[in-house]
Design a protein around this motif. Structure first.
Motif, short mmCIF file in Angstrom:
data_model
loop_
_atom_site.label_atom_id
_atom_site.label_comp_id
_atom_site.label_asym_id
_atom_site.label_seq_id
_atom_site.Cartn_x
_atom_site.Cartn_y
_atom_site.Cartn_z
N ASN A 94 -44.52 -57.27 17.16
CA ASN A 94 -45.10 -56.37 16.18
C ASN A 94 -45.80 -55.21 16.86
O ASN A 94 -46.93 -54.89 16.53
CB ASN A 94 -46.10 -57.14 15.30
CG ASN A 94 -46.35 -56.45 13.97
OD1 ASN A 94 -46.21 -55.24 13.87
ND2 ASN A 94 -46.71 -57.21 12.96
N ASN A 124 -50.76 -52.18 13.10
CA ASN A 124 -49.96 -53.37 13.32
C ASN A 124 -50.81 -54.65 13.32
O ASN A 124 -50.35 -55.70 12.85
CB ASN A 124 -49.16 -53.26 14.63
CG ASN A 124 -50.04 -53.09 15.86
OD1 ASN A 124 -50.97 -52.29 15.84
ND2 ASN A 124 -49.75 -53.83 16.91
N GLY A 171 -44.48 -58.43 8.13
CA GLY A 171 -45.37 -58.37 9.28
C GLY A 171 -45.25 -59.60 10.15
O GLY A 171 -45.80 -60.66 9.84
N CYS A 181 -46.07 -49.94 9.32
CA CYS A 181 -45.95 -51.39 9.55
C CYS A 181 -44.60 -51.89 9.05
O CYS A 181 -44.08 -51.40 8.04
CB CYS A 181 -47.07 -52.13 8.83
SG CYS A 181 -48.70 -51.81 9.50
#
Length: 740
Positions: free
Chosen positions: A213, A156, A207, A203
């Motif tokens: 996240n 991440n 992003g 992911c």
């Protein structure tokens, strides 16, 4: 009941149902990318791989049939943090990898830290990626074995503030060893078996900047790719699946098959991400998934703990050992930050990994030929040392084994270069497993000492059979690994939201509308509450004066039951009273409905993106950005925080705004919930639980997140105003408390 009240009540119920139906529509829209009813690009089907293999099935003193690989995770190379990170990684490359000299090294994400100096704002730091690539380029690992020796993937932190895999901010594509952000499928063919490594990229497709996240997901397109790779791996002796995120922190979609069905062919799921958590609750993040038949093994981070894991597959029996880098201090100081350079290896104590008998806590009954342990003729162990071995001593149940261990190791050339070798430092000792085939747990102890005097002791519990010995790690991470946080958070948010809306708003409002004379009802309720309180005091007096312990217990339980009944009914009275106060009830109702149909907040969720692509809206069900949904579990945690905050306020404000004489007989002392201490605690709750995250959101995603923060910024502001008016602008006076 008047027509006006009937109309208001019907309107309230209809408005609530309409909001809930629209919320259900949003929920389905947010989760649609997870399922295969969306149009997906076709992937050419790949036929399962099959190769003829030859291997002596008996675990004897032969040095064949062994595959070794090393797993590390969470490097967090940082240009600002002056400990661990890059210096640990360089020692890993210089010391650990040459020592073990495995067939494969895998790193499961968070290669870089991706944060600013204050560790608040996330951004991809080019310097960190260049340092990572520079560390690898000082070795031949990326090129070794035709590019199949070293494999990495994203975590991440590697996708913080990266709009898409095609974004210029996606430095993973330029500076990593693999380059493909979607993961990889690596098949290793050995004379004794085929072993497949399938890495998936959890992911989010977009992003987001932190803190949005933490959790990952695989949508239908990702699941299609995973299904194709696992199909290609079918027929392998073992399949190892790799992901940065543990399964418990993932949301898995579906293409043709559910994740639970796909993973049945997987032996071990390798992951990182959780960093051993805090306070020891993540010291052993491992779990056996009995229904699917695989082990999920999270590894501690390289960043602060300098840990790596060595795996060995010996005659298709999988074993592993965790090893810490032998540094003078962990985490090791790194004042040079990205300019640090480790030139030479450090002395390393022996690494001991027993492969037969296998540790009975980690058996794989559905994937391993465990009968080979019972049929074996030798104890087998791998002992890696950086100095000649002085001695290897074997003990079983504390008794020295009658047969000494002897070396049967080899160093096998795999590639054309002199460095392209795989070490198999096998030591063996004859044994008769039938001597221990009694159903009990035994302990094998191996003490290895090298010529420099460095010693390592390994202890392996074993049984002869297929019965797993309980790991007993629930308090140290096992419980966490067995959970589905996706189901947990979604269920918690939905149930708490429905209960809050019905019990604290809708039902009291409908009940209020049915009352012919609200003032008379209030007076009647007040009299009943006074009687209940008098009864509680009477029970308390009897309990204090009781002669026997049994009588005290019975009276104490009766008093607790009466107290619980009193609290429930006084709270209901307060909620009905709230329904009669428009300036408090309707804002509460607006926020309750808004959480269902409006974004919790809108802001620049991906600041590096261009134009409107940077702006997204966080709903309870997911994140809407660039005209598509991301079903990220983080949004549910935000929603749950807002629901809890609103619920606490909807419980406190009704009793705070009502006169205490409504619940208690007139007295000179204020009730406990109207004391200054309680009022200060409520203010602190709002400031800490709602205010601080709101300010963090504004700092990270822009002040627009407060302007359009219906379920966060607005809730915080209105909560502060309501508490100011109820608790401080109009404080309860003594005359109020003694009013009839």
């Amino acid at each position: 009941m008047s027509r006006h009240r009937i109309a208001n009540t019907v309107g309230l119920v209809l408005a609530t149902l309409v909001c809930w139906l629209y919320g259900l529509h949003l929920y389905h829209a947010a989760n649609r990318p997870l399922y295969s009813d969306v149009k997906l690009p076709s992937i050419e089907p790949v036929s399962p791989h099959s190769t003829e293999h030859t291997m002596d099935p008996v675990l004897s003193d032969s040095n064949d049939g062994i595959l070794t690989f090393v797993h590390a995770s969470d490097l967090h190379i940082s240009k600002y943090v002056a400990t661990g990170g890059l210096v640990h990684f360089q020692h890993f490359l210089r010391t650990a990898v040459p020592l073990v000299s495995p067939r494969l090294v895998v790193v499961t994400g968070d290669l870089t830290d991706g944060k600013d100096k204050q560790k608040l704002i996330s951004q991809q730091q080019l310097d960190e990626w260049q340092a990572y690539k520079r560390a690898l380029s000082q070795t031949d690992y990326v090129q070794r074995f035709n590019g199949t020796f070293y494999r990495d993937q994203r975590g991440n932190h590697d996708c913080f503030n990266v709009f898409s895999q095609a974004s210029s901010e996606n430095y993973f594509g330029m500076y990593s060893a693999v380059g493909d952000s979607s993961g990889y499928m690596l098949r290793i063919d050995e004379p004794f078996g085929t072993y497949s490594f399938v890495a998936s990229d959890g992911c989010p497709r977009h992003g987001f900047a932190r803190p949005l996240n933490f959790f990952g997901y695989l949508d239908a397109r990702d699941m299609q790719l995973l299904e194709s790779r696992l199909e290609e791996a079918r027929g392998s002796s073992h399949v190892f699946m790799l992901n940065h995120y543990p399964v418990s922190t993932m949301v898995y979609g579906k293409y043709r098959k559910e994740f639970g069905e796909l993973v049945r062919q997987v032996s071990v799921f390798l992951c990182g991400h959780l960093h051993e958590l805090v306070g020891g609750i993540g010291a052993q993040l491992q779990a056996y998934k009995a229904r699917e038949g695989y082990w999920e093994l999270e590894i501690g981070d390289m960043k602060e703990h300098a840990v790596y894991r060595v795996y060995a597959v010996d005659h298709d029996i999988v074993s592993f050992v965790d090893v810490h880098l032998p540094l003078p201090q962990i985490p090791m100081p790194n004042p040079e930050l990205l300019d640090v350079r480790v030139e030479a290896p450090v002395p390393h104590p022996p690494v001991v990994l027993v492969t037969n008998p296998k540790d009975a806590r980690y058996l794989l009954p559905k994937h391993e030929p465990l009968e080979r342990i019972r049929e074996s003729t030798f104890i087998r162990m791998l002992v890696w040392t950086d100095q000649p071995v002085a001695s290897v001593q074997v003990l079983i149940d504390g008794q020295v084994h009658p047969h000494p261990a002897v070396f049967r190791g080899t160093e096998r050339q795999v590639g054309s270069s002199a460095n392209e070798t795989v070490k198999t430092p096998l030591w063996v000792a004859p044994w008769d497993p039938e001597l221990y085939n009694d159903g009990n747990v035994h302990e094998l102890q191996v003490v290895a000492t090298d010529a420099a005097g460095k010693t390592t002791t390994s202890r392996t519990p074993f049984v002869i059979g297929q019965t797993l010995v309980p790991l007993q790690n629930d308090a140290r991470g096992g419980w966490i690994m067995q959970q589905s946080f996706s189901s947990m958070f979604q269920t918690s948010a939905c149930v708490s939201y429905i209960l809050m809306t019905l019990c604290l708003l809708v039902v009291p409002r409908v009940y209020f509308a049915t009352l012919p004379n609200f003032s008379s009802w209030l007076s009647e309720r007040s009299v009943l509450h006074h009687k209940d309180m008098a009864y509680i005091r009477h029970l308390y007096t009897l309990c204090c004066n009781a002669d026997s312990a049994v009588a005290k217990v019975k009276l104490g339980l009766a008093m607790l039951a009466a107290r619980a009944k009193f609290l429930v009914w006084t709270q209901f009275t307060a909620q009905v009273y709230l329904a009669s106060v428009p300036w408090l009830f309707w804002p509460g109702y607006f926020f309750a409905m808004g959480m269902c149909i409006l974004p919790l907040f809108t802001g620049r969720l991906i600041p590096s993106a261009q134009g409107s692509d940077a702006v997204g809206s966080v709903y309870a069900y997911g994140i809407y950005i660039s005209h598509e949904w991301s079903p990220l579990l983080d949004s549910w945690t935000y929603a749950l925080a807002s629901i809890v905050s609103l619920a606490v306020l909807l419980v406190y404000l009704p009793v705070a705004v009502a006169s205490p004489s409504m619940f208690y007989a007139p007295r000179a002392k204020r009730p406990w919930y109207r004391t200054v201490t309680v009022r200060v605690l409520v203010v602190l709750f709002v400031l800490v639980y709602l205010g601080a995250p709101t300010l963090m959101t504004a700092y990270t995603y822009g002040w627009v997140s407060i302007v359009f923060g219906y379920g966060r910024g607005w809730l915080f502001i209105v909560s502060c105003l309501a508490l100011y008016v109820v608790d401080w602008r109009m404080p309860v006076s003594l005359s109020n408390t003694t009013a009839a």
